[in-house]
Design an enzyme around this catalytic site. Sequence first.
Site, PDB file in Angstrom:
ATOM      1  N   HIS A 107       0.809  -1.218   0.000  1.00  0.00           N
ATOM      2  CA  HIS A 107       0.000   0.000   0.000  1.00  0.00           C
ATOM      3  C   HIS A 107       0.846   1.273   0.000  1.00  0.00           C
ATOM      4  O   HIS A 107       0.826   2.033   0.967  1.00  0.00           O
ATOM      5  CB  HIS A 107      -0.916   0.011   1.234  1.00  0.00           C
ATOM      6  CG  HIS A 107      -1.796  -1.192   1.361  1.00  0.00           C
ATOM      7  ND1 HIS A 107      -2.317  -1.633   2.569  1.00  0.00           N
ATOM      8  CD2 HIS A 107      -2.278  -2.046   0.423  1.00  0.00           C
ATOM      9  CE1 HIS A 107      -3.056  -2.702   2.354  1.00  0.00           C
ATOM     10  NE2 HIS A 107      -3.039  -2.994   1.075  1.00  0.00           N
TER      11      HIS A 107
HETATM   12  C1  LIG Z   1      -0.911  -8.004  -4.006  1.00  0.00           C
HETATM   13  C2  LIG Z   1      -1.687  -6.780  -3.590  1.00  0.00           C
HETATM   14  C3  LIG Z   1      -2.864  -6.937  -2.880  1.00  0.00           C
HETATM   15  C4  LIG Z   1      -3.595  -5.802  -2.502  1.00  0.00           C
HETATM   16  N1  LIG Z   1      -4.784  -5.990  -1.855  1.00  0.00           N
HETATM   17  C5  LIG Z   1      -5.558  -4.912  -1.567  1.00  0.00           C
HETATM   18  C6  LIG Z   1      -6.839  -5.095  -0.995  1.00  0.00           C
HETATM   19  O1  LIG Z   1      -7.274  -6.214  -0.755  1.00  0.00           O
HETATM   20  N2  LIG Z   1      -7.574  -3.982  -0.725  1.00  0.00           N
HETATM   21  C7  LIG Z   1      -7.104  -2.713  -0.967  1.00  0.00           C
HETATM   22  O2  LIG Z   1      -7.796  -1.750  -0.632  1.00  0.00           O
HETATM   23  N3  LIG Z   1      -5.893  -2.529  -1.523  1.00  0.00           N
HETATM   24  C8  LIG Z   1      -5.131  -3.589  -1.865  1.00  0.00           C
HETATM   25  N4  LIG Z   1      -3.932  -3.400  -2.492  1.00  0.00           N
HETATM   26  C9  LIG Z   1      -3.518  -2.023  -2.814  1.00  0.00           C
HETATM   27  C10 LIG Z   1      -4.392  -1.316  -3.851  1.00  0.00           C
HETATM   28  O3  LIG Z   1      -4.692  -2.132  -4.947  1.00  0.00           O
HETATM   29  C11 LIG Z   1      -3.670  -0.042  -4.274  1.00  0.00           C
HETATM   30  O4  LIG Z   1      -3.494   0.757  -3.116  1.00  0.00           O
HETATM   31  C12 LIG Z   1      -4.377   0.782  -5.329  1.00  0.00           C
HETATM   32  O5  LIG Z   1      -4.682   0.041  -6.481  1.00  0.00           O
HETATM   33  C13 LIG Z   1      -3.498   1.983  -5.690  1.00  0.00           C
HETATM   34  O6  LIG Z   1      -4.196   2.784  -6.597  1.00  0.00           O
HETATM   35  P1  LIG Z   1      -3.435   3.884  -7.452  1.00  0.00           P
HETATM   36  O7  LIG Z   1      -4.446   4.532  -8.312  1.00  0.00           O
HETATM   37  O8  LIG Z   1      -2.618   4.703  -6.537  1.00  0.00           O
HETATM   38  O9  LIG Z   1      -2.367   3.078  -8.345  1.00  0.00           O
HETATM   39  P2  LIG Z   1      -2.487   1.761  -9.206  1.00  0.00           P
HETATM   40  O10 LIG Z   1      -3.760   1.052  -8.978  1.00  0.00           O
HETATM   41  O11 LIG Z   1      -1.219   1.021  -8.984  1.00  0.00           O
HETATM   42  O12 LIG Z   1      -2.524   2.299 -10.709  1.00  0.00           O
HETATM   43  C14 LIG Z   1      -1.451   3.011 -11.279  1.00  0.00           C
HETATM   44  C15 LIG Z   1      -1.411   2.715 -12.772  1.00  0.00           C
HETATM   45  O13 LIG Z   1      -0.579   3.692 -13.398  1.00  0.00           O
HETATM   46  C16 LIG Z   1       0.209   3.073 -14.384  1.00  0.00           C
HETATM   47  N5  LIG Z   1       1.404   3.901 -14.621  1.00  0.00           N
HETATM   48  C17 LIG Z   1       2.464   4.088 -13.795  1.00  0.00           C
HETATM   49  N6  LIG Z   1       3.352   4.925 -14.358  1.00  0.00           N
HETATM   50  C18 LIG Z   1       2.844   5.280 -15.561  1.00  0.00           C
HETATM   51  C19 LIG Z   1       3.297   6.123 -16.614  1.00  0.00           C
HETATM   52  N7  LIG Z   1       4.454   6.793 -16.540  1.00  0.00           N
HETATM   53  N8  LIG Z   1       2.525   6.234 -17.737  1.00  0.00           N
HETATM   54  C20 LIG Z   1       1.336   5.574 -17.842  1.00  0.00           C
HETATM   55  N9  LIG Z   1       0.860   4.753 -16.866  1.00  0.00           N
HETATM   56  C21 LIG Z   1       1.600   4.626 -15.747  1.00  0.00           C
HETATM   57  C22 LIG Z   1       0.527   1.714 -13.798  1.00  0.00           C
HETATM   58  O14 LIG Z   1       0.910   0.805 -14.802  1.00  0.00           O
HETATM   59  C23 LIG Z   1      -0.791   1.360 -13.106  1.00  0.00           C
HETATM   60  O15 LIG Z   1      -1.641   0.653 -13.966  1.00  0.00           O
HETATM   61  C24 LIG Z   1      -3.142  -4.501  -2.846  1.00  0.00           C
HETATM   62  C25 LIG Z   1      -1.946  -4.354  -3.533  1.00  0.00           C
HETATM   63  C26 LIG Z   1      -1.224  -5.479  -3.921  1.00  0.00           C
HETATM   64  C27 LIG Z   1       0.066  -5.299  -4.660  1.00  0.00           C
END
Ligand SMILES: Cc1cc2nc3c(=O)[nH]c(=O)nc-3n(C[C@H](O)[C@H](O)[C@H](O)COP(=O)(O)OP(=O)(O)OC[C@H]3O[C@@H](n4cnc5c(N)ncnc54)[C@H](O)[C@@H]3O)c2cc1C
Length: 538
Positions: free
Chosen positions: A454
């Site tokens: 996270h």
């Molecule tokens: C194994 C695992 C289990 C988890 N289980 C849970 C759970 O049960 N419940 C929960 O609440 N949370 C869980 N989490 C955490 C949760 O999924 C994340 O906190 C959340 O998805 C983060 O959201 P975000 O929008 O910050 O980033 P992300 O969902 O990571 O999305 C970011 C996206 O941006 C893209 N990106 C990055 N850099 C660039 C760039 N330069 N150009 C274009 N695209 C780019 C990436 O490829 C990615 O697709 C888990 C995480 C993991 C790894």
Amino acid sequence: MSRTRPTGDAAYRDGTGTFHPAEQRIVPGSDLRGTTTIAVDACVVGAGAGGAVAAKELSEGGMRVALLEEGDWEDTATFTARPREMTTRLYRDAGQVATVGRPPILLPVGRAVGGTTLINSATCFRTPAPVLERWREELGLHELTESELEPWFRRVERELNVVQVPPDLAGRNAAVVRRGVERLGWSGDFLYRNVRGCVGAGVCAFGCPSGAKQHTGITYVPKAWAAGATTYTGARVEGVEVQGGAARAVTARTSGGGRLRVRCEHVVLAAGAIHTPLLLRRSGVGTASGWLGRNLSIHPCTAVKAIFEERIDMWHGVPQSYYCDEWAHEGFVLEGAAGPPDYIAASIPRSGPEHRALMERYPHMSQFGIMVCDVSRGSVRELAGRPQIRYDLDACDARAVRRGIEALCEIYWAAGAREVIVPVGRIPTLRNGETRPFGDAPVRTGDLTLMAFHPLGTARAGADPAASVVDGSGRVHGVSGVHVLDGAMVPSALGVNPQITIMALATRAAFALLGAPAPDEPAPERMAVPRPATPVAA
Ligand SMILES: Cc1cc2nc3c(=O)[nH]c(=O)nc-3n(C[C@H](O)[C@H](O)[C@H](O)COP(=O)(O)OP(=O)(O)OC[C@H]3O[C@@H](n4cnc5c(N)ncnc54)[C@H](O)[C@@H]3O)c2cc1C
Ligand code: SF4
């Protein structure tokens, strides 16, 4: 619309309701060679928890939206449920992203349409009220009250069908831990998850092969397409062009070797807490306060294993289905983490014949996790074109890990375990009801085998531009039209899994950008109200 939304057994098992768009509006980056220029109202970077939500809400609100994602569109029908194969496909750097520091910590993130929601465990919690209170007191985020956020949580929970795991699908791994928790008279419950028709196939973290998990790639992104948005996959964003203090365009490299330039008035950065700060810095935006790239919290985790006389068969049932919040006031919660055999084999702190003997008893093995609401803070910076993540575990957090291990020993003995294996190689397998495997010695951070899932806080929200990067609606201070709507804006560790917090904040911010009022959404029948995990400082 009904005023309540079911969250019980029948709603969990109901496999209907997933949205199927008439058209998949995807432009693969491999088709884009040379230079391509497009013009839209809003360019969203990253199709994970924050970005997909923003893209859907902005396009449904009437904006022309381009959603740029570095990873690919991954078809559920091709998911094999084989961890090694799927990890290479769906995780960034094949799941090997890690921190530098004491101890080094594996910090996996997703890279595909759906982002990390595609490979997460689907656990859903709202932001705990005391966390919002701290944000109000310490960061001046006075608008982020429970009642202000209520409609945004409800909207996300309805879109994703957040429902509670029925006991018979929770698996025997959860059943034995629940038995221990209840015998000790401690507090625990089955988790709430974003699923439709989950059958307990047990491989959520490697791409749900039945399409039950409602990750953003099969929920929000298709709805964004239906409202006219286009997803550009294989598009690695390099930066934001700013002129006269306002966003003008986003530039990306495509997997076909081309360049994509998106002219737009609004930019939503949602590349996740590791990559968003790098994009901001490269664009020369959000740097004034000095907080960009700092303040990284990660919720460090570890797991304890136990051997039972009875069969556990960890491959049956929802892997993360139960939690125990008895010790939340000491800064940690316990959450289920059953794993398939190859995954477990890699995490057993043994080698040679001892490792083999334990794996032979895998059908009788249970595993449960500890998640710390950390006070430690790390940082992210770019080094040779890649993120370098620095994080040292504070002594207070190390103490919380140790207390978590002790609590799980107690639970396992109360549940009738024969042996308990703690995640420290030098501590032999426990066989005698021992609940203090470290004795009186302080735990050495270098001894601990940790993971974290996270990353949060590297472009933290706050009212004061001198002490934060964005405001409570994700607007970057000091520049017009640049927003951060992902884990980077979440200003502190939450003590609960963060996806619903990220999505609710992104929904609220998208409506604010559109100037639209809060929607009328049905209340859930029930929702988890965990005891708040309180970070324990020295
Ligand atoms: C194994 C695992 C289990 C988890 N289980 C849970 C759970 O049960 N419940 C929960 O609440 N949370 C869980 N989490 C955490 C949760 O999924 C994340 O906190 C959340 O998805 C983060 O959201 P975000 O929008 O910050 O980033 P992300 O969902 O990571 O999305 C970011 C996206 O941006 C893209 N990106 C990055 N850099 C660039 C760039 N330069 N150009 C274009 N695209 C780019 C990436 O490829 C990615 O697709 C888990 C995480 C993991 C790894
Ligand atoms: S337990 Fe199985 S069916 Fe349910 S969400 Fe996870 S992978 Fe999908």
